[in-house]
Design a protein around this motif. Structure first.
Motif, PDB file in Angstrom:
ATOM      1  N   TYR A  58       0.807  -1.225   0.000  1.00 36.71           N
ATOM      2  CA  TYR A  58       0.000   0.000   0.000  1.00 36.71           C
ATOM      3  C   TYR A  58       0.838   1.273   0.000  1.00 36.71           C
ATOM      4  N   GLN A  61       0.062   3.882  -2.685  1.00 40.76           N
ATOM      5  CA  GLN A  61      -1.216   4.559  -2.463  1.00 40.76           C
ATOM      6  C   GLN A  61      -1.107   5.582  -1.331  1.00 40.76           C
ATOM      7  N   ASP A  64       0.776   8.600  -2.688  1.00 46.70           N
ATOM      8  CA  ASP A  64      -0.114   9.357  -3.564  1.00 46.70           C
ATOM      9  C   ASP A  64      -1.119  10.168  -2.750  1.00 46.70           C
ATOM     10  N   GLU A  65      -1.719   9.532  -1.761  1.00 50.09           N
ATOM     11  CA  GLU A  65      -2.716  10.201  -0.926  1.00 50.09           C
ATOM     12  C   GLU A  65      -2.079  11.357  -0.148  1.00 50.09           C
ATOM     13  N   THR A  94      -5.487   8.037   4.297  1.00 52.90           N
ATOM     14  CA  THR A  94      -4.650   6.924   3.834  1.00 52.90           C
ATOM     15  C   THR A  94      -5.224   5.594   4.286  1.00 52.90           C
ATOM     16  N   ARG A  97      -8.251   4.707   2.172  1.00 49.77           N
ATOM     17  CA  ARG A  97      -7.883   4.290   0.812  1.00 49.77           C
ATOM     18  C   ARG A  97      -7.327   2.871   0.797  1.00 49.77           C
ATOM     19  N   CYS A  98      -6.478   2.553   1.741  1.00 54.07           N
ATOM     20  CA  CYS A  98      -5.769   1.269   1.711  1.00 54.07           C
ATOM     21  C   CYS A  98      -6.472   0.159   2.475  1.00 54.07           C
ATOM     22  N   LYS A 102     -12.615   1.311  -1.202  1.00 57.07           N
ATOM     23  CA  LYS A 102     -12.869   2.425  -2.122  1.00 57.07           C
ATOM     24  C   LYS A 102     -14.135   3.192  -1.749  1.00 57.07           C
ATOM     25  N   HIS A 105     -13.548   5.415   1.199  1.00 59.76           N
ATOM     26  CA  HIS A 105     -12.617   6.494   0.851  1.00 59.76           C
ATOM     27  C   HIS A 105     -13.279   7.566  -0.016  1.00 59.76           C
ATOM     28  N   THR A 106     -14.011   7.149  -1.022  1.00 61.11           N
ATOM     29  CA  THR A 106     -14.545   8.125  -1.971  1.00 61.11           C
ATOM     30  C   THR A 106     -15.880   8.725  -1.547  1.00 61.11           C
ATOM     31  N   HIS A 166     -12.174  -5.550  -4.542  1.00 63.68           N
ATOM     32  CA  HIS A 166     -11.342  -4.367  -4.718  1.00 63.68           C
ATOM     33  C   HIS A 166      -9.877  -4.636  -4.381  1.00 63.68           C
ATOM     34  N   ASP A 168      -8.545  -4.925  -1.480  1.00 63.49           N
ATOM     35  CA  ASP A 168      -8.126  -4.173  -0.299  1.00 63.49           C
ATOM     36  C   ASP A 168      -8.259  -5.036   0.957  1.00 63.49           C
TER      37      ASP A 168
END
Length: 190
Positions: A58, A61, A64-65, A94, A97-98, A102, A105-106, A166, A168
């Motif tokens: 992760y 990710q 990026d986050e 973070t 997201r990980c 999803k 997170h979104t 996903h 995750d």
């Protein structure tokens, strides 16, 4: 002198009574509220799912986050930042997201961040001695825990009914089974 204490088997030195104050946070029949055979299975799953090897996957990710977070929220060259609040937001971003999936997170990040804050604030010094004391912090913690279960249950039930994957950590908990084939409940996963 400490060797026998720290090296003793769980069936002889029970952690449940020491950590029972965390039951309102983790939920009933989870970790320190669970009987030893159940707790061992839960701990083995968490050790596997949260192993260094798993978490290392992760890192891109997380990077990026974090980069997006600092670019969007710390764009000013100068000014004041509420550091603890800001870092707490980054951790939730973070983690969602990980680890949380999803959908969380979104779509539900701000709700989850607020619920985590309320759960955390409900772990007070009094909680250690009287975790069910009728205090405002405990009531807020308990409502937040229930809210978290409701949010995650929707995601878990949808994924189970559609077979949606996903890749995750949430998928790993959803797919996990106890010995005997019983799935973890949404309450246990949350």
């Amino acid at each position: 002198a400490h060797g026998p204490f720290f090296n003793e088997k769980d069936d002889r030195v029970d952690q449940n009574s020491v950590y029972s104050f965390m039951t309102p946070v983790f939920g009933p029949n989870v970790v320190y509220d669970a009987p030893l055979p159940v707790r061992e299975q839960q701990m083995n799953l968490m050790a596997d799912v949260l192993s260094t090897r798993s978490l290392e996957s992760y890192v891109p990710q997380i990077v990026d986050e974090a980069q997006k977070f600092f670019k969007e929220r710390w764009a000013a060259k100068e000014g004041n930042v509420e550091f603890l609040t800001s870092v707490a937001d980054l951790i939730i971003l973070t983690a969602s997201r990980c680890l949380m999936g999803k959908e969380i997170h979104t779509q539900m990040h701000s709700q989850v961040a607020k619920l985590f804050t309320d759960i955390d604030a409900g772990i007070t010094p009094l909680s250690f001695f009287w975790p069910t004391a009728p205090t405002a912090a405990h009531a807020k913690r308990d409502r937040a825990r229930q809210g978290m279960v409701e949010l995650f249950s929707k995601v878990i039930n949808k994924r189970r009914s559609t077979g949606e994957k996903h890749g995750d950590v949430l998928d790993k908990f959803i797919d996990a089974r106890y010995r005997g084939g019983v799935q973890y409940s949404p309450e246990e996963i949350t």
